[in-house]
Design a protein around this motif. Structure first.
Motif, mmCIF file in Angstrom:
data_model
loop_
_atom_site.group_PDB
_atom_site.id
_atom_site.type_symbol
_atom_site.label_atom_id
_atom_site.label_comp_id
_atom_site.label_asym_id
_atom_site.label_seq_id
_atom_site.Cartn_x
_atom_site.Cartn_y
_atom_site.Cartn_z
ATOM 1 N N ARG A 120 -15.634 21.609 -53.840
ATOM 2 C CA ARG A 120 -15.854 20.335 -54.496
ATOM 3 C C ARG A 120 -17.299 20.211 -54.960
ATOM 4 N N ARG A 121 -18.216 20.764 -54.167
ATOM 5 C CA ARG A 121 -19.628 20.657 -54.508
ATOM 6 C C ARG A 121 -20.110 21.775 -55.422
ATOM 7 N N GLY A 122 -19.256 22.781 -55.641
ATOM 8 C CA GLY A 122 -19.623 23.854 -56.550
ATOM 9 C C GLY A 122 -20.533 24.894 -55.950
ATOM 10 N N PHE A 123 -20.505 25.066 -54.617
ATOM 11 C CA PHE A 123 -21.352 26.052 -53.961
ATOM 12 C C PHE A 123 -20.551 27.315 -53.674
ATOM 13 N N LEU A 124 -21.235 28.403 -53.570
ATOM 14 C CA LEU A 124 -20.625 29.666 -53.160
ATOM 15 C C LEU A 124 -21.255 30.061 -51.841
ATOM 16 N N GLY A 125 -20.461 30.040 -50.770
ATOM 17 C CA GLY A 125 -21.020 30.384 -49.468
ATOM 18 C C GLY A 125 -21.384 31.852 -49.394
ATOM 19 N N THR A 126 -22.387 32.177 -48.611
ATOM 20 C CA THR A 126 -22.824 33.562 -48.473
ATOM 21 C C THR A 126 -22.374 34.172 -47.153
ATOM 22 N N SER A 127 -21.624 33.427 -46.359
ATOM 23 C CA SER A 127 -21.311 33.890 -45.010
ATOM 24 C C SER A 127 -20.113 34.829 -44.976
ATOM 25 N N LEU A 128 -19.369 34.945 -46.073
ATOM 26 C CA LEU A 128 -18.118 35.688 -46.027
ATOM 27 C C LEU A 128 -18.156 36.867 -46.981
ATOM 28 N N ALA A 129 -17.806 38.018 -46.472
ATOM 29 C CA ALA A 129 -17.718 39.215 -47.305
ATOM 30 C C ALA A 129 -16.407 39.915 -46.983
ATOM 31 N N LEU A 130 -15.959 40.741 -47.894
ATOM 32 C CA LEU A 130 -14.753 41.520 -47.649
ATOM 33 C C LEU A 130 -14.977 42.501 -46.508
ATOM 34 N N THR A 131 -13.956 42.673 -45.695
ATOM 35 C CA THR A 131 -13.994 43.647 -44.611
ATOM 36 C C THR A 131 -13.031 44.774 -44.955
ATOM 37 N N ALA A 132 -13.433 46.000 -44.654
ATOM 38 C CA ALA A 132 -12.589 47.147 -44.974
ATOM 39 C C ALA A 132 -12.761 48.209 -43.892
ATOM 40 N N GLY A 133 -11.960 49.276 -43.987
ATOM 41 C CA GLY A 133 -12.068 50.370 -43.032
ATOM 42 C C GLY A 133 -11.636 49.959 -41.636
ATOM 43 N N SER A 134 -12.206 50.620 -40.638
ATOM 44 C CA SER A 134 -11.817 50.353 -39.256
ATOM 45 C C SER A 134 -12.147 48.928 -38.832
ATOM 46 N N ALA A 135 -13.167 48.322 -39.449
ATOM 47 C CA ALA A 135 -13.522 46.943 -39.111
ATOM 48 C C ALA A 135 -12.404 45.978 -39.479
#
Length: 486
Positions: A120-135
């Protein structure tokens, strides 16, 4: 102290991108402004220092990962760039989450609320990234592990223990909630994920509020099923409009809720869509691990239609790994399992109804086409894909409820024509896909149309039909401004 060493990994990706140092700096600054990091101001000299081995400050590593991933159409992790990710200490920020009912409800509630507020506020959070591989794979394997007896009491376990319920929801109200999920699913299939995503996320948040109370066992199970289906749909819609980290997060949360509901078949569906996302991101080994996990987890509960779906996705993963014989075997098993549907009288869940004869043909046709790509654009596999893709397109042309799938398979048909050096036929199929794309909201459709047109121009830029296709796309499908993800 030793001298800084040049960052060869970052340099390799930078050179492959074709960007200048100034262009990369401008893109970093633009993305920083989008996420509210207005303090970031990068220039060419700073980019040069990164290439020379200087470690950029947060959130620049995440920004660089996003920019290169978008540039190459596949996941480029922070570590792939020779950089170190700063661990995020916020609870529930990744995919390795506690398999605990009450915590699952809280995590879904918190994430859906953040999604609604930040978008709603038009922000892009930086806390989340794609996880891949064994993680990614190792936490998902715990889906099958027995719930520890020491697990904190949840609404579900409280109901099982016979405690007096504190929640109030009538049978008709619960049935209405379940029918709302079906309605959202139908809207998505017909119109794309961009039109109703916020409504789905809002409904998900409301259902989580209900699960703060306790209910009789069957009511609690149905509420967790509804929660899982809404979270899965939020993930699917996020994937459809290009919000991949958010999609993955919702899928993982949906899987946790499915485990609480004891719904192995729906958990397998979630994993099959996580497989599809990994194929899209060129993480084929991860995709294969996920689909095998889905097959193993549902081996005693999946009916023939779901078995067909899982085999078809297995074939897609093998095709993208270039495993020809294994791809053929999985595609054949998908066809055999689908043929068994007519001989079973078992009731099927409504969420599985989308996997029709058209979808079966579509998945197998894309598998054969992808084998062509892995065999140096071999026309042998393209010839095999053509009649199967034609059958899928024909079936979808009569299906008003699955317009996005119709568009995606018209694009697939165009790609097969390109492999067979038929630019006019490719442009014709793509034009039909554009007709649909202008009526729905699916960045996945738009992106594939653009990539197909670019591939056609690369080989046949002197063909008038191809040029007209590109001109129409520029006019009617302008570049998408990605919704702000959390």
């Amino acid at each position: 102290m030793g001298e800084k060493q040049p960052n060869e990994q970052l340099t390799t990706w930078f050179v492959r991108s074709g960007w200048s140092k100034g262009e990369l700096a401008r893109q970093v600054n633009r993305r920083a402004r989008q996420i509210g990091a207005s303090h970031i101001s990068t220039d060419t000299s700073r980019v040069r220092r990164w290439l020379d081995g200087e470690s950029p400050r947060e959130p620049i590593p995440k920004i660089l990962s996003d920019l290169f991933s978008e540039r190459f159409g596949s996941l480029v992790a922070i570590e792939d760039l020779g950089l170190k990710a700063v661990p995020n200490l916020a609870p529930g920020s990744g995919v390795d989450l506690p398999w605990n009912g009450s915590q699952t409800v809280q995590l879904i509630s918190d994430y859906s609320r953040s999604d609604l507020m930040l978008n709603r506020r038009g922000f892009l959070g930086t806390s989340l990234a794609l996880t891949a591989g064994s993680a990614l794979i190792e936490p998902m394997q715990r889906w099958l592990a027995p719930t520890p007896s020491s697990m904190p009491t949840t609404a579900l376990t409280a109901a099982r223990e016979g405690r007096a319920p504190t929640g109030r929801i009538s049978g008709p109200e619960l049935a209405l909630l379940e029918s709302t999920v079906r309605m959202f699913r139908e809207w998505d299939a017909q119109n794309g994920g961009g039109l109703r995503r916020k409504a789905v996320v809002g409904q998900l948040h409301e259902v989580c509020d209900l699960l703060q109370e306790t209910y009789p066992a069957d009511t609690t199970r149905r509420l967790f099923q509804t929660t899982s289906q809404l979270a899965h749909l939020a993930g699917w819609m996020s994937y459809d409009i290009g919000m991949h980290p958010s999609a993955q997060k919702y899928y993982v949360l949906a899987l946790h809720a499915a485990k609480e509901a004891g719904d192995r078949p729906f958990g397998a569906l979630i994993l099959s869509d996580m497989c599809r996302q990994m194929i899209h991101l060129n993480r084929s080994s991860d995709a294969l691990e996920l689909i095998h996990l889905a097959q193993y987890g549902s081996r005693e509960s999946a009916g023939p239609r779901q078995q067909a779906l899982l085999h078809a996705m297995e074939a897609r993963a093998y095709a993208n790994l270039g495993e020809v014989n294994k791809c053929y075997r999985a595609a054949r098993l998908a066809e055999d399992s689908f043929g068994d549907i007519a001989t079973t009288s078992a009731e099927e869940p409504d969420w599985l109804g989308f996997f029709s004869e058209a979808e079966l043909n579509a998945e197998n046709a894309h598998s054969y086409r992808d084998l062509s790509y892995h065999a140096g654009r071999s026309e042998v596999y393209a010839l095999q894909a053509q009649p199967v893709m034609e059958r899928a397109v024909e079936l979808f042309s009569h299906d008003e409820k699955h317009q996005r799938s119709y568009a995606l398979n018209l694009i697939g048909m165009a790609s097969v024509h390109l492999l067979q050096k038929e630019p006019e036929a490719a442009a014709s199929s793509a034009q039909q896909a554009v007709d649909i794309a202008t009526r729905i909201r699916s960045e996945r459709v738009n992106t594939r149309i653009r990539k197909t047109a670019e591939a056609a121009l690369g080989e046949f830029r002197d063909v008038g039909d191809v040029v007209r296709l590109r001109d129409r796309i520029d006019t009617e499908l302008p570049e998408f401004t990605r919704p702000q993800a959390v």
